[in-house]
Structures are given as C-alpha cells and as structure tokens.
Design an enzyme around this catalytic site. Sequence first.
Site, PDB file in Angstrom:
ATOM      1  CG  ASP A   1      -1.855   1.098   1.360  1.00  0.00           C
ATOM      2  OD1 ASP A   1      -2.343   1.566   0.327  1.00  0.00           O
ATOM      3  OD2 ASP A   1      -2.104   1.543   2.498  1.00  0.00           O
TER       4      ASP A   1
ATOM      5  CD  GLU B   1      -0.772  -6.413   7.353  1.00  0.00           C
ATOM      6  OE1 GLU B   1      -1.275  -6.402   6.218  1.00  0.00           O
ATOM      7  OE2 GLU B   1      -1.212  -5.735   8.289  1.00  0.00           O
TER       8      GLU B   1
ATOM      9  CE1 TYR C   1      -4.620   0.394   9.920  1.00  0.00           C
ATOM     10  CE2 TYR C   1      -3.801  -1.828   9.600  1.00  0.00           C
ATOM     11  CZ  TYR C   1      -3.577  -0.467   9.675  1.00  0.00           C
ATOM     12  OH  TYR C   1      -2.321   0.038   9.507  1.00  0.00           O
TER      13      TYR C   1
ATOM     14  CD  GLU D   1       0.826  -1.609   9.679  1.00  0.00           C
ATOM     15  OE1 GLU D   1      -0.291  -1.477   9.133  1.00  0.00           O
ATOM     16  OE2 GLU D   1       1.819  -2.057   9.092  1.00  0.00           O
TER      17      GLU D   1
HETATM   18  C1  BDP Z   1      -1.643  -2.541   6.739  1.00  0.00           C
HETATM   19  C2  BDP Z   1      -0.339  -2.499   5.953  1.00  0.00           C
HETATM   20  C3  BDP Z   1       0.044  -1.073   5.590  1.00  0.00           C
HETATM   21  C4  BDP Z   1      -1.146  -0.340   5.007  1.00  0.00           C
HETATM   22  C5  BDP Z   1      -2.265  -0.339   6.035  1.00  0.00           C
HETATM   23  C6  BDP Z   1      -3.502   0.424   5.544  1.00  0.00           C
HETATM   24  O1  BDP Z   1       0.687  -3.110   6.696  1.00  0.00           O
HETATM   25  O2  BDP Z   1       1.123  -1.075   4.688  1.00  0.00           O
HETATM   26  O3  BDP Z   1      -0.850   0.951   4.571  1.00  0.00           O
HETATM   27  O4  BDP Z   1      -2.638  -1.671   6.247  1.00  0.00           O
HETATM   28  O5  BDP Z   1      -4.337  -0.194   4.895  1.00  0.00           O
HETATM   29  O6  BDP Z   1      -2.221  -3.795   6.729  1.00  0.00           O
HETATM   30  O7  BDP Z   1      -3.600   1.619   5.775  1.00  0.00           O
END
Ligand code: BDP
Length: 648
Positions: free
Chosen positions: A203, A447, A500, A536
């Site tokens: 991404d 990932e 997320y 993250e």
């Molecule tokens: C995560 C990835 C990261 C992405 C992020 C996203 O590790 O590189 O930018 O998601 O979707 O899973 O913002």
Amino acid sequence: MHPAAWAALGPLLWACGLALRGGMLYPRESPSRERKELHGLWSFRADFSENRQRGFEQRWYRSPLRESGPTLDMPVPSSFNDVGQDRQLRSFVGWVWYEREVTLPQRWTQDLGTRVVLRIGSAHYYAIVWVNGVHVVEHEGGHLPFEADISKLVQSGPLSSCRITIAINNTLTPHTLPPGTILHRTDTSKYPKGYFVQNTNFDFFNYAGLHRPVLLYTTPTTYIDDITVTTSVDQGTGLVDYQIFVQGSEHFQLEVRLLDQEGKVVAQGTGCRGQLQVPNAHLWWPYLMHEHPAYLYSLEVRVTTQTAAGPVSDFYTLPVGIRTVEVTERQFLINGKPFYFHGVNKHEDADIRGRGFDWALLVKDFNLLRWLGANAFRTSHYPYAEEVLQLCDRYGIVVIDESPGVGIVLAQSYGNRSLQHHLEVMGELVRRDKNHPAVVMWSVANEPASFLPPAGYYFKTLIAHTKALDPSRPVTFVTNSNYEADLGAPYVDVICVNSYYSWYHDYGHLEVIPLQLATQFENWYRTYQKPIIQSEYGAGAIPGFHQDPPVMFSEEYQKALLQQYHMVLDEKRKNYVVGELIWNFADFMTDQAPQRVMGNKKGIFTRQRQPKAAAFLLRERYWQLANDTRRPPAAGGAQCLESGLFHV
Ligand code: BDP
C-alpha cells in the site's frame, strides 16, 4: 510469468550465494578519507521503447547520454516520478538511465596509494553501473547501499574526470523484495498492443530512481573494511566487543581507542578483535527513559602499514552506544529495564521528491517525533536511509529495522529463489545496520501470507538465518490480526500484530473495538506466550474534514478510534503488551485506487507534516506514557526524573 515481463526487466542478473563480499561502513571523512557528494542534477532518460531494451541495444553507456537522444535534468537524490509534468513518466515501468560527469581531484587520479570508491545509497530497484563505459557493479534491491572500487578506472589514463552511468529498473516480480507482478493486457479491443501494468500487493507508491546520496570516497589501499561492535554490561562496567576487518594487506598494526563525549580516552586496545572495558559506563538510553538519553562513545580505529614511502594509516571513527536488549515472556528490556514502545510507523515519502532523501524533511520529522513524545518507530516497510538511523542513535529513538519483505502473498514468492534473495537482503541489512544502538530488533517481513503452507519453512529458515547473522538482537515479523494461522509466529521473539478494527470492517462501529482488541491480545498471548506489540492500528482522516458525532474520514473519527484502542492497550500493557505504533506518522502516496484519496490518509500528520487532531491526542498520551513507564531513578542520581522532567 509472461516472457514479455522478462523483457521489461532486461538483462537482470540474479544475485546468488549468501556470502557478502566486504563491509559496508558508512563513508565518513577522516584524516585518511575524503568524500565527494554527487548530489545535484544528473542527465536522465527513461527508455520508452516497446521492449525497454533500446538503451542496451544502442549501448547508451558507451558515450555521453546526450549523444544518444534527448535528456532531462533529474535531481539526485529524488524519485523521478513526481518531479515532472509527464503522466507517463510518473507511472513508468522499465529501465531509466542516469548519468553524471565528475571532475576528480588530481591526487585521486594520480596517487596509486589512494583507493577511490563509488557508493550508491539506494537505487530502486535493480541497478547496473558503468564508469567511463566500463561495467563496474550491479545490485538488486532498492533500499540498501552498494559500492564499486573504481580506482583502476580513474587512475589508468590522463583523464581527471569520469562519467558515471546508472541504469535502473523498477520492475517488481514474484521474486523481488517487495514482490509484484507484471500484468499483460492482451485484449486488443480494450488495450493497445503490448500494454502492461505493474501490480503490487503493498500500500505505497512504487517510487523509483536514485533515492539516497551517491558519492565517491577515498581510503588508502590498506583500509578498514568493516567493524562489528556488540556491547554488554557487567555491574556497571560497559563491555565493548569489537571485531575489525582490514583489506589490502596482511601486515598491519591495528589500534583502537574508545573516547567519551568529552574526548577523554576511556579504553584502548590493539589487534583485530578484543574487548574494551569501560568502568562506570554511560549507557545508551532511549529518549524519555533517562535524563541523559542516547549517550554515544566514539570508537577510533587506526590501521597502519609500512610502505616504501613510510607508514600509512587509515582512520575510521564509529559512534558506539553501550546498551543491552533482552526479551522475556512478557517484557522487552533495554539495559535490564522494561521498555514500552510508544511510537509510530513511518514511510520515506514526501511531496515532489517521493522517496528521495532530504535533510530538511529528516530534521522536521525528528522534531515532530520528539514533540510527540515518541520513543520508537518501525522502518515500515523497508530499510531507511543510514542518515535516519544515525539521528535515531543521537536522539535515542528506538528502531525496529524492517526488511523490504512486504506484500509476500503469492505462493510463487515462497520458493527457494525468493528465500535465497530474502536471506541475502537480511545479510545486507544486518551488515549495514548492526552497529546502531538504536536498532533493537529486526523485522523480516510485514503481513506476509504466513498461513500458506510453505511459509512455515520460509520463516523458520529466514529467522534462524537472521539470528545467526546477529545473535545480539531479537527478531520479529509483523502479522495481521485477521490471519487465523500463523506459521511464522513460533519462530519470532516478539509478536507484532496489525489490526484495523472499525476501519476495514464494522465500519463506523467504534464500540466493538474494546472487545475485538482484547480478544486479539488474549488469543495471541495464549497461543505463543511472547510479548506483543500493536505494530499498526489507525484510521484515515482527511485533514479539515470534521463531523461530530464522528464518521469515517473525519478527524474526529480518527481520534475516537485511537481512544478505543488506548483503553485496551492501557489494560494489556500491565501484562504482556510492550508497545503501540500508530499507523501512520504522516499521510503518504499510494497507487491510485477508489479507496485511496490521493494516497493513504491514516497519518496523524499530513504529508506536509502538519498535525491533525489525532496528533495532539497522541502527544498527550505519549508524554503520559513516558511518565508512567520511565525507569525508576537510580540510587544517587536522576533526581530530575522525580521532579517531573516530562511534561507536555
Ligand atoms: C496494513 C499495511 C500497511 C497499510 C495499512 C492500511 O501493513 O502497509 O498501509 O494496512 O491499509 O495492513 O492503511
């Protein structure tokens, strides 16, 4: 892979064998070493020919680039993508050509006792280099430096200048790091003949070009090729184990001295390997963990050989931080004290220059990190410039140093060929960054599809190899909470997990975060009994979008989502959670896609480094965490810690 994809790659030679030749010491000036930076304007041409091979067919490296066609001015360091007005150049896939004429000091071309080295900080992705039309080096991988000894070439004739030509190909295949695929669109009712696009599974924008400093430097012909330093502490005495590799002669004397910040010699030794003992050593502490963080000693190395003209010495000075790192079942220890990572994930990314190195941006970013009260970051998703790590050493910002192993999701990318390359990249990364006290852990990937059957063998081998390269640091890879099976996790020292919640699912339902996040932590800990970092988490916010009650993409939603995470993190950090790294420090460019609004907007700062509302929230939190998790004052010192050194 379709054969035409190989054509786009051209004469790409795959590196094989894992033994790295020589060291990769950062080129520092010293009484025996000079540097000449080659930043500024280079001549440039992208090879738009259908097979991308015209440059090789017409041997553009044989004579000045301007003689084989029109050229552009291209700044170095910078990505080439965003400096122009040409849409096709922005998304170009294939070979681009850079060239620079350099005038050399007379001594460099006439003194045969001088070694002249060309060093390229980063060329993304595959590079072939010629000097005066002669092939000198090739390198695969866009994030690590490589060198060529060009002494013979520049010392062989009357010329006091040389012409450096660098061809760079940004094509990513299932076997590159990061991997990618070339998609050939063959439906001629929809696409012109020969149409292809680069597909990736990560991404961020696949910026390309000469991203970091290119320079020439000199050493004497007998020179310090590599230094490896590891440190430990025994009851207040700092122990600095060193090993030095010398090239060019077998007969030399080697002296080392360790100097403190006042310039006082605190220990000295002779010979290629040994241990220096520093009574009452000043330890290297992370930012906000000690009243004098980031203490650096200087290791001065001098190697001397006898020549017909008398003794000749090479000098190199390496900054050394004395510190220890350990991992237990629930804790991450620095100097024997629990360390809690409160920091960020970054990208090397900015307007216009793309991934190009820029001092102003670097200093701004470090000022923001310190303002935020961040004590750590992860080099998501590739190794960063060496200058970045040098500042981390000096400011006490702890680093999880990540390889470019991002987006490894295809079964093809788990074969032997990919593994061999990944092992080699870890070798290059450890060789470059092993002496940075700020680097406390290696991350081999982000990932990866670690649930695919071959991932078990792949990560077992990769992690064992990394530990063998550097037994002094823990190793991790970064997984995703969505993955049900993780075949790599048994081999890592620390579990790094990305999630997320209420962003990629349960849109808008912030109330589910506490339950889902707590379940995530409990499951991972129950299965592996290893410390966990929330590596993250985050939400997109378009700066200036406001909505209350919060909705997705507003600054309020980003803030509210973080707050939900923080409640659970505060509970679990009493136990086995050892860190939290926000995704992301700043907004960054990605490929174009309907779910990306001029890039990824999960930054707490904009791409121009201005704070969104979440930055203030995080600042409050990080300074509070610094107070909560700081080292208890040592007996007889550190009073200022007690009197509230850390305040926002
Ligand atoms: C995560 C990835 C990261 C992405 C992020 C996203 O590790 O590189 O930018 O998601 O979707 O899973 O913002």
